[in-house]
Design an enzyme around this catalytic site. Structure first.
Site, short mmCIF file in Angstrom:
data_model
loop_
_atom_site.label_atom_id
_atom_site.label_comp_id
_atom_site.label_asym_id
_atom_site.label_seq_id
_atom_site.Cartn_x
_atom_site.Cartn_y
_atom_site.Cartn_z
N SER A 116 0.87 -1.19 0.00
CA SER A 116 0.00 0.00 0.00
C SER A 116 0.90 1.23 0.00
CB SER A 116 -0.85 0.00 1.28
OG SER A 116 -1.48 1.24 1.48
N TYR A 167 -1.51 -1.41 10.61
CA TYR A 167 -1.69 -1.58 9.16
C TYR A 167 -0.42 -1.17 8.41
CZ TYR A 167 -3.84 -1.34 4.54
OH TYR A 167 -4.13 -1.53 3.21
#
Ligand SMILES: NC(=O)c1ccc[n+]([C@@H]2O[C@H](COP(=O)([O-])OP(=O)(O)OC[C@H]3O[C@@H](n4cnc5c(N)ncnc54)[C@H](O)[C@@H]3O)[C@@H](O)[C@H]2O)c1
Length: 242
Positions: free
Chosen positions: A136, A149
């Site tokens: 990401s 995350y």
């Protein structure tokens, strides 16, 4: 001829969002795709001729071993693995629940490790393969309230490079895709104000569509990227170019 004709792929988390779009893109490109997801059954819209379901919790080694055995037994080989399944929890770092930290690392990072570890012997046996990991933009930058995350997505970049270097001689390529924010259930539940804020983070002024990420995954999974390994492909509307 389609770019994935005759290929056998596994897509984890293939029942939703980016994974779902990837399964569709891959079947259109000629592949047979095993959808590995923790949910109890496959989404009805998926093409039943070229997909099959393997209920799997990727954070459990036994499930992952069974997944690989099942796909190999059914198809005789495994060419492509997309480590896509993931979870996200938001919370201040100084009060972040321990259980959510462990869950995030277990699914996002250990899950990708286990799937990669247990697919490599089958790929070696098959003379090569391609692994695509979902990182990401959050693997590259800091952000408030996303500690677990972001740590998991940075870890994915290290995992990608290590597997890429270690198995290059076996003709196994390993790459990461790094999306900006994407229109999937993981993000769309955020409320309009937050969505507008997220759009504004991208110079292109919008979120990505799942299909746009799926196309990049298709590129890395296919022979179109035959000299690319250990790479992190930014698919982020310019987010990290600023
Ligand atoms: N949506 C975004 O903005 C965005 C941006 C960058 C990266 N990503 C990454 O892309 C991937 C897919 O994201 P998405 O937005 O499509 O997510 P999503 O929430 O729409 O889908 C995730 C899928 O993973 C499955 N899953 C969850 N835990 C699992 C487990 N333990 N074992 C097997 N399957 C499990 C879920 O059932 C679901 O089908 C994730 O790794 C995510 O971190 C998403």
């Amino acid at each position: 001829m389609n770019v994935l004709d005759g290929k056998v792929a596994i897509v984890t988390g293939g029942n939703s969002g980016i994974g779902f779009a990837t399964v569709q893109a891959m079947t259109r490109a000629g592949a047979t795709v095993a959808v590995a997801d923790i949910q109890s059954r496959i989404r009805e819209e998926l093409d039943s001729e070229h997909t099959f379901y393997c209920q799997t919790d990727i954070s459990k080694a036994e499930d992952v071993k069974q997944l690989m055995e099942q796909v190999h037994k059914r198809c005789g080989k495994i060419d492509i693995l997309v480590n896509n399944a993931g979870v996200a929890f938001l919370g201040d770092s100084d009060t972040f629940p321990d259980a959510q930290w462990y869950k995030t690392i277990d699914v996002n990072l250990s899950g990708a490790f286990l799937c990669s570890k247990y697919v490599v012997p089958y790929m070696k046996q098959n003379g090569g393969g391609s692994i695509v990991n979902l990182s990401s933009v959050m693997g590259h930058v800091g952000a408030p309230r996303q500690v677990a995350y972001n740590a998991s997505k940075s870890g994915i970049l290290a995992l990608t490079r290590c597997f890429a270097v270690e198995f290059a001689a076996n003709n196994i390529r390993v790459n990461a895709v790094c999306p900006g924010f994407v229109e999937t259930p993981m993000v769309l539940g955020s409320g309009e104000e937050q969505l507008n804020y997220l759009k504004g983070l991208h110079p292109m002024g919008r979120l990505a569509k799942p299909e746009e990420i799926a196309n990049s995954i298709l590129f890395l999974a296919s022979d179109y990227s035959s000299f690319t390994t250990g790479a992190a492909l930014m698919v982020d509307g310019g987010y990290t170019a600023q």
